[in-house]
Design a protein around this motif. Sequence first.
Motif, PDB file in Angstrom:
ATOM      1  N   CYS A  96       0.827  -0.944   0.116  1.00 22.68           N
ATOM      2  CA  CYS A  96       0.153  -0.083  -0.146  1.00 22.68           C
ATOM      3  C   CYS A  96       1.557   1.430   0.421  1.00 22.68           C
ATOM      4  O   CYS A  96       0.332   2.250  -0.358  1.00 22.68           O
ATOM      5  CB  CYS A  96      -1.234  -0.389   0.872  1.00 22.68           C
ATOM      6  N   SER A 160      -9.135  -8.032  -2.938  1.00 20.90           N
ATOM      7  CA  SER A 160      -9.633  -6.682  -3.307  1.00 20.90           C
ATOM      8  C   SER A 160      -9.329  -5.279  -2.276  1.00 20.90           C
ATOM      9  O   SER A 160      -9.462  -4.763  -2.790  1.00 20.90           O
ATOM     10  CB  SER A 160     -11.996  -7.155  -2.628  1.00 20.90           C
ATOM     11  N   TYR A 163      -6.466  -4.121  -4.330  1.00 17.56           N
ATOM     12  CA  TYR A 163      -6.199  -3.128  -5.131  1.00 17.56           C
ATOM     13  C   TYR A 163      -7.188  -2.313  -4.645  1.00 17.56           C
ATOM     14  O   TYR A 163      -7.471  -0.822  -5.616  1.00 17.56           O
ATOM     15  CB  TYR A 163      -7.307  -4.015  -6.072  1.00 17.56           C
ATOM     16  N   SER A 164      -7.530  -1.895  -3.407  1.00 17.42           N
ATOM     17  CA  SER A 164      -8.464  -0.671  -2.854  1.00 17.42           C
ATOM     18  C   SER A 164      -7.088   0.195  -2.315  1.00 17.42           C
ATOM     19  O   SER A 164      -7.144   1.057  -2.154  1.00 17.42           O
ATOM     20  CB  SER A 164      -9.768  -1.240  -2.112  1.00 17.42           C
ATOM     21  N   CYS A 165      -6.138   0.140  -2.361  1.00 17.36           N
ATOM     22  CA  CYS A 165      -5.145   1.028  -1.970  1.00 17.36           C
ATOM     23  C   CYS A 165      -4.788   1.982  -3.040  1.00 17.36           C
ATOM     24  O   CYS A 165      -4.989   1.765  -3.725  1.00 17.36           O
ATOM     25  CB  CYS A 165      -3.686  -0.095  -1.912  1.00 17.36           C
ATOM     26  N   ARG A 166      -4.679   3.025  -1.878  1.00 15.37           N
ATOM     27  CA  ARG A 166      -4.428   4.125  -3.320  1.00 15.37           C
ATOM     28  C   ARG A 166      -2.961   4.385  -4.116  1.00 15.37           C
ATOM     29  O   ARG A 166      -3.513   4.029  -4.917  1.00 15.37           O
ATOM     30  CB  ARG A 166      -3.684   5.206  -1.648  1.00 15.37           C
ATOM     31  N   SER A 169      -4.519   1.274  -6.568  1.00 14.58           N
ATOM     32  CA  SER A 169      -5.683   1.765  -7.162  1.00 14.58           C
ATOM     33  C   SER A 169      -5.570   2.767  -8.317  1.00 14.58           C
ATOM     34  O   SER A 169      -6.043   3.185  -9.763  1.00 14.58           O
ATOM     35  CB  SER A 169      -6.927   2.173  -6.121  1.00 14.58           C
ATOM     36  N   ASN A 172      -5.564   1.709 -11.952  1.00 11.11           N
ATOM     37  CA  ASN A 172      -6.304   1.341 -12.185  1.00 11.11           C
ATOM     38  C   ASN A 172      -6.740  -0.173 -12.768  1.00 11.11           C
ATOM     39  O   ASN A 172      -6.708  -0.748 -14.233  1.00 11.11           O
ATOM     40  CB  ASN A 172      -7.321   2.086 -13.708  1.00 11.11           C
ATOM     41  N   ILE A 175      -9.909  -5.893 -10.718  1.00 12.78           N
ATOM     42  CA  ILE A 175      -9.439  -6.933 -10.137  1.00 12.78           C
ATOM     43  C   ILE A 175      -9.348  -8.811 -10.506  1.00 12.78           C
ATOM     44  O   ILE A 175      -9.295  -9.472  -9.911  1.00 12.78           O
ATOM     45  CB  ILE A 175     -11.202  -7.035  -9.524  1.00 12.78           C
TER      46      ILE A 175
END
Length: 305
Positions: A96, A160, A163-166, A169, A172, A175
């Motif tokens: 992250c 999930s 892939y939500s880490c800034r 993410s 782009n 998933i």
Amino acid sequence: MKLKHYSFLPLLLPLISLIFLPSLVSSQACQRACGNLLMKYPFGTGIGCGDPRFQQYVTCDQQTLSLTTHTGSYPITNIDYSNQVIYISDPSMSTCGGCSQPSKGFGLDWDAPFSFTDDNVFTLLDCSTTSSPIFRSNSYNVDNSSAVPLCDKQGAPICSYLYSCRAISMLNLPISTCCVYTPVDLGPSFEFNLQKLQCSSYSAFYSFSGQESNPDNWKYGISLKYKFNVNNDYPKSCADCEKSGGVCGYTGIYNSFICNCLNGVNTTSTCYFVSSFNNGLRLLPLQTGTLLMYLLVWILAMVLL
């Protein structure tokens, strides 16, 4: 004419001393720490320090302790001596916090004295959904009815969260390009090659830190366990050496045990003997003390003749 009587005992004194007294050899002292990490058996900071089996893999260079394998060199961040586990980091790993270096994967040498712990979770990122082998069947049962997957379906939440880490993410990535890699010990080669698996990067962690849904607080890195020997017994000679303030090691063509003491002396006993010896000689230099020891034994032998 009277023949003089010559005794060969003085010539045998050095040999007798080596038999009855622990050997003392002047040597460069082993470091007790590398950076902020305490150094204990089986690890060491140079030749004669620690177990020789580990010396080619774990090294201390400019106060940085590292593990070296055929895939690269990795900083060791912590050592859990109680549970016999080391923790390493990979600067090319995606977390992250981001990743600024190209990654080629990770692997252990097949003959290295390490193995993966069960706590490791390896996640492959940005894998080709059309050509990557991780999304295809890699083996079948006898009746060809079912495939053995390389990705753990139960790992979907991990993908999930990652892939939500800034940092991730912002790429782009869909998933579907994420895979929680499941082969035991990474398969027979003990590694994963991102180029062959057609994935751009990977992430690895060994603890959720009690916050499974918060990837920012996961403990990223790889945990590896080690054994002292076949029976995993801690050598008694090493335990006694360390209790006396020494560093345990093995050296020579026969890997003979030595105990390295703070003053840079190697002994086949413990540092208690070295301390007593030095105190008895009023802390004279090693060479002078050793000569006095031989001189005293020689004088005693002359008196007895």
